[in-house]
Design a protein around this motif. Sequence first.
Motif, PDB file in Angstrom:
ATOM      1  N   CYS A  78       0.625  -1.075  -0.127  1.00 42.18           N
ATOM      2  CA  CYS A  78      -0.032  -0.155  -0.077  1.00 42.18           C
ATOM      3  C   CYS A  78       0.817   1.278   0.177  1.00 42.18           C
ATOM      4  O   CYS A  78       1.647   1.633   0.498  1.00 42.18           O
TER       5      CYS A  78
ATOM      6  N   CYS B  98      -7.019  -1.754   0.506  1.00 38.08           N
ATOM      7  CA  CYS B  98      -6.111  -2.129   1.619  1.00 38.08           C
ATOM      8  C   CYS B  98      -6.761  -2.332   2.869  1.00 38.08           C
ATOM      9  O   CYS B  98      -7.645  -1.477   3.296  1.00 38.08           O
TER      10      CYS B  98
ATOM     11  N   PHE C  56      -5.683  -2.132   5.799  1.00 42.03           N
ATOM     12  CA  PHE C  56      -5.422  -1.600   6.973  1.00 42.03           C
ATOM     13  C   PHE C  56      -6.108  -0.199   7.374  1.00 42.03           C
ATOM     14  O   PHE C  56      -6.797  -0.232   8.491  1.00 42.03           O
ATOM     15  N   HIS C  57      -6.289   0.571   6.433  1.00 46.93           N
ATOM     16  CA  HIS C  57      -7.063   1.860   6.650  1.00 46.93           C
ATOM     17  C   HIS C  57      -8.019   2.158   5.493  1.00 46.93           C
ATOM     18  O   HIS C  57      -8.628   3.148   5.049  1.00 46.93           O
ATOM     19  N   HIS C  58      -8.381   0.998   4.626  1.00 35.73           N
ATOM     20  CA  HIS C  58      -9.471   1.046   3.552  1.00 35.73           C
ATOM     21  C   HIS C  58      -9.055   2.017   2.498  1.00 35.73           C
ATOM     22  O   HIS C  58     -10.135   2.745   1.851  1.00 35.73           O
ATOM     23  N   TRP C  59      -7.729   2.195   2.108  1.00 41.65           N
ATOM     24  CA  TRP C  59      -7.511   3.071   0.901  1.00 41.65           C
ATOM     25  C   TRP C  59      -7.985   2.120  -0.292  1.00 41.65           C
ATOM     26  O   TRP C  59      -7.533   0.927  -0.372  1.00 41.65           O
TER      27      TRP C  59
HETATM   28  S1  FES Z   1      -1.616   0.899   4.787  1.00 45.27           S
HETATM   29 FE1  FES Z   1      -2.896   0.696   3.436  1.00 45.27          FE
HETATM   30  S2  FES Z   1      -4.685   1.929   3.845  1.00 45.27           S
HETATM   31 FE2  FES Z   1      -3.134   2.336   5.352  1.00 45.27          FE
END
Ligand code: FES
Length: 396
Positions: free
Chosen positions: A67, A86, A88-91
């Motif tokens: 990411c 992603c 982790f934080h939904h990007w």
């Molecule tokens: S690491 Fe991928 S959205 Fe934060």
Amino acid sequence: MRALLNAARVCPGAFAAERKALETCWTFLGFEQQVAGENDWFRSVLGGRSVIVQRFQQGVFAFENKCAHRGYPLRHEGSGNGPLLCGFHHWRYNHEGLALGIPNCIDMFGKPPREIDARLKRVELAQAGGLIFGRFADPEGPSLEAWLGPAFPILNYISSFMPTNAIKASFDVKAHWRYIHEISLDDYHIVAIHPSTFGSNGYLPGRTTRYDQIGPHSMFFHTGNANSLPEMVSQCEKGEFFPHRYRILQVFAGLVVSFVPATRLFGEGYWYIVVLHILPVAHDQSKLVSYSFRAIQPKTKYSWLKFARWLAWPIIDRIFAFYARRVLREDNAACELLQASAATDDLPPRLALHEERIGWFEEAYALAVSGVRKGSFRWAEHNGDGGPYGSSSESQ
Ligand code: FES
Ligand SMILES: [Fe+2]
């Protein structure tokens, strides 16, 4: 130089440097049929990095599996279907690898996603038929077609009849990937390592082998001659190639395609294509994935023969899969023993006539990891001119 070449088999740091040096070489990643539908994706390995190949509405694209926010791996499984999001934080990313969906973006970053312009590292893709190859950008590198030379139409042809249900087998091998590639280039080990299959009839007589060097790649023709490769290329281009002698094509680095006879029935041969994908994992570990599928047979007007083929193939499939696994396990065990005794100061190997292609492969490898321009591998510039990739040999 020898110590440098051996180091990647022994030392994690040298392995990482080797992968970095090879990341701009065209590398086989997988098959188009693995991304048949929109949002289908699979993971592969390029230059020591995990990469994702995914079909979007706009076509097939590939990126490093990392990411652009904080480096979280976007995909954890081997394959699947879904938007590039992603965990982790939904990007969320589009087909260009651009993060266009960033939760609470204005609040968190004070500007909209387009102004942040966060992008995944792009992998350049090209295909030989349904075989997908990738590399990290090398604007001056050769096209895939130039890189593969005569191997291009052969790969293009065999992928035209590869079914979606090819017999697949995966192996974790505790050996550097080069041992696995090299054992496929060795026609001398068959009696000792494969006594019940390839080696059951003893050693191949020297005069029955024909080796062709195709740039950094090479090919073996059982009882071939100088016309074998051009004839095969021409037949593949016309869609008229039917195997009738054992052949094996090694594509630098880590792709092996063999044409293997299973049996003869009713006066005709039953042949398989076996594609081996060698994925480097660590200096002493690799993943080997094999795909076996039936070679097509010439069309017949006889309905009894069509019926006989229909009856025979499923039985032969099972027997072939059993023996193919056995051969690969035997090779893998030999590679693991080589790995266990590897050292950075190993002497150069003493290569026999039937191991000649290992020398060619090591030469190509040495050039690649020492940073010689990849364009110099273009087979057409060297083929037949006596240059470093120009030779071919026919044993006497
Ligand atoms: S690491 Fe991928 S959205 Fe934060
Ligand atoms: Fe073998």
